[in-house]
Scaffold this motif. Structure first.
Motif, PDB file in Angstrom:
ATOM      1  N   ASN A  58       0.821  -1.203   0.000  1.00  0.00           N
ATOM      2  CA  ASN A  58       0.000   0.000   0.000  1.00  0.00           C
ATOM      3  C   ASN A  58       0.862   1.263   0.000  1.00  0.00           C
ATOM      4  O   ASN A  58       0.563   2.230  -0.705  1.00  0.00           O
ATOM      5  CB  ASN A  58      -0.950  -0.021   1.195  1.00  0.00           C
ATOM      6  N   ASP A  59       1.941   1.242   0.777  1.00  0.00           N
ATOM      7  CA  ASP A  59       2.867   2.384   0.796  1.00  0.00           C
ATOM      8  C   ASP A  59       3.493   2.600  -0.581  1.00  0.00           C
ATOM      9  O   ASP A  59       3.663   3.740  -1.025  1.00  0.00           O
ATOM     10  CB  ASP A  59       3.966   2.184   1.846  1.00  0.00           C
ATOM     11  N   GLU A  60       3.826   1.508  -1.261  1.00  0.00           N
ATOM     12  CA  GLU A  60       4.417   1.605  -2.599  1.00  0.00           C
ATOM     13  C   GLU A  60       3.409   2.195  -3.587  1.00  0.00           C
ATOM     14  O   GLU A  60       3.767   3.019  -4.438  1.00  0.00           O
ATOM     15  CB  GLU A  60       4.893   0.231  -3.077  1.00  0.00           C
ATOM     16  N   ARG A  94      -0.840  -6.762  -3.951  1.00  0.00           N
ATOM     17  CA  ARG A  94      -1.386  -6.514  -2.613  1.00  0.00           C
ATOM     18  C   ARG A  94      -2.624  -7.363  -2.379  1.00  0.00           C
ATOM     19  O   ARG A  94      -2.778  -7.987  -1.329  1.00  0.00           O
ATOM     20  CB  ARG A  94      -1.723  -5.033  -2.464  1.00  0.00           C
ATOM     21  N   ASP A  95      -3.497  -7.418  -3.386  1.00  0.00           N
ATOM     22  CA  ASP A  95      -4.753  -8.139  -3.226  1.00  0.00           C
ATOM     23  C   ASP A  95      -4.598  -9.650  -3.289  1.00  0.00           C
ATOM     24  O   ASP A  95      -5.328 -10.380  -2.629  1.00  0.00           O
ATOM     25  CB  ASP A  95      -5.762  -7.682  -4.284  1.00  0.00           C
ATOM     26  N   SER A 105      -2.783  -1.221   9.693  1.00  0.00           N
ATOM     27  CA  SER A 105      -3.848  -0.652   8.871  1.00  0.00           C
ATOM     28  C   SER A 105      -5.199  -0.821   9.546  1.00  0.00           C
ATOM     29  O   SER A 105      -6.038   0.072   9.507  1.00  0.00           O
ATOM     30  CB  SER A 105      -3.891  -1.327   7.502  1.00  0.00           C
ATOM     31  N   ILE A 106      -5.419  -1.971  10.141  1.00  0.00           N
ATOM     32  CA  ILE A 106      -6.686  -2.222  10.834  1.00  0.00           C
ATOM     33  C   ILE A 106      -6.853  -1.232  11.977  1.00  0.00           C
ATOM     34  O   ILE A 106      -7.926  -0.656  12.167  1.00  0.00           O
ATOM     35  CB  ILE A 106      -6.754  -3.680  11.327  1.00  0.00           C
ATOM     36  N   SER A 107      -5.791  -0.982  12.725  1.00  0.00           N
ATOM     37  CA  SER A 107      -5.857  -0.022  13.834  1.00  0.00           C
ATOM     38  C   SER A 107      -6.195   1.376  13.333  1.00  0.00           C
ATOM     39  O   SER A 107      -6.986   2.087  13.946  1.00  0.00           O
ATOM     40  CB  SER A 107      -4.525   0.025  14.585  1.00  0.00           C
ATOM     41  N   ARG A 108      -5.610   1.773  12.217  1.00  0.00           N
ATOM     42  CA  ARG A 108      -5.902   3.102  11.658  1.00  0.00           C
ATOM     43  C   ARG A 108      -7.356   3.190  11.222  1.00  0.00           C
ATOM     44  O   ARG A 108      -8.020   4.197  11.454  1.00  0.00           O
ATOM     45  CB  ARG A 108      -4.991   3.404  10.462  1.00  0.00           C
ATOM     46  N   LEU A 109      -7.894   2.118  10.615  1.00  0.00           N
ATOM     47  CA  LEU A 109      -9.281   2.129  10.200  1.00  0.00           C
ATOM     48  C   LEU A 109     -10.219   2.167  11.399  1.00  0.00           C
ATOM     49  O   LEU A 109     -11.224   2.871  11.387  1.00  0.00           O
ATOM     50  CB  LEU A 109      -9.593   0.894   9.337  1.00  0.00           C
TER      51      LEU A 109
END
Length: 114
Positions: A58-60, A94-95, A105-109
């Motif tokens: 995702n960062d890429e 990624r997928d 990512s889950i924590s950010r969401l």
């Protein structure tokens, strides 16, 4: 160095980088021909790029999107096309290669959900 000498300068490219670039081009050609690439080939490219998680992919993608914005404003259409293809490649990886988002990512969401 004067401009003529700079133009003649040669750069050594690491053989592993050449192989990774060829692999990416081969995978992009497979996508263009509607052929799903071999997962081992994807893994080899991701390993070379040191991408080992959903977050790193995702960062890429975010980085490539920023580069597209820069190149678009400069009118470099061929570069934008290549970068767009790389975004597609990285999104696919990624997928397909990572089952779910990483804990970070889950924590950010979760923080965004009221």
């Amino acid at each position: 160095m004067n401009p003529e000498e700079t133009h003649k300068a040669k750069f050594d490219v690491d053989p592993d980088d050449k192989l990774a670039a060829r692999s990416v081009l081969s995978i992009l050609n497979q996508f263009a021909n509607r052929v799903l690439p071999n997962l081992n080939d994807l893994r080899r490219v991701l390993d070379h790029l040191q991408i080992q998680s959903w977050n790193e992919c995702n960062d890429e993608i975010k980085f490539l999107d920023e580069e597209i914005d820069l190149e678009s404003s400069d009118g470099h259409d061929r570069v934008v096309l290549l970068l767009s293809s790389l975004v597609g490649f990285t999104s696919y990886c990624r997928d397909v290669m990572f089952d779910a988002m990483d804990d970070r990512s889950i924590s950010r969401l979760e923080a965004l959900i009221p």
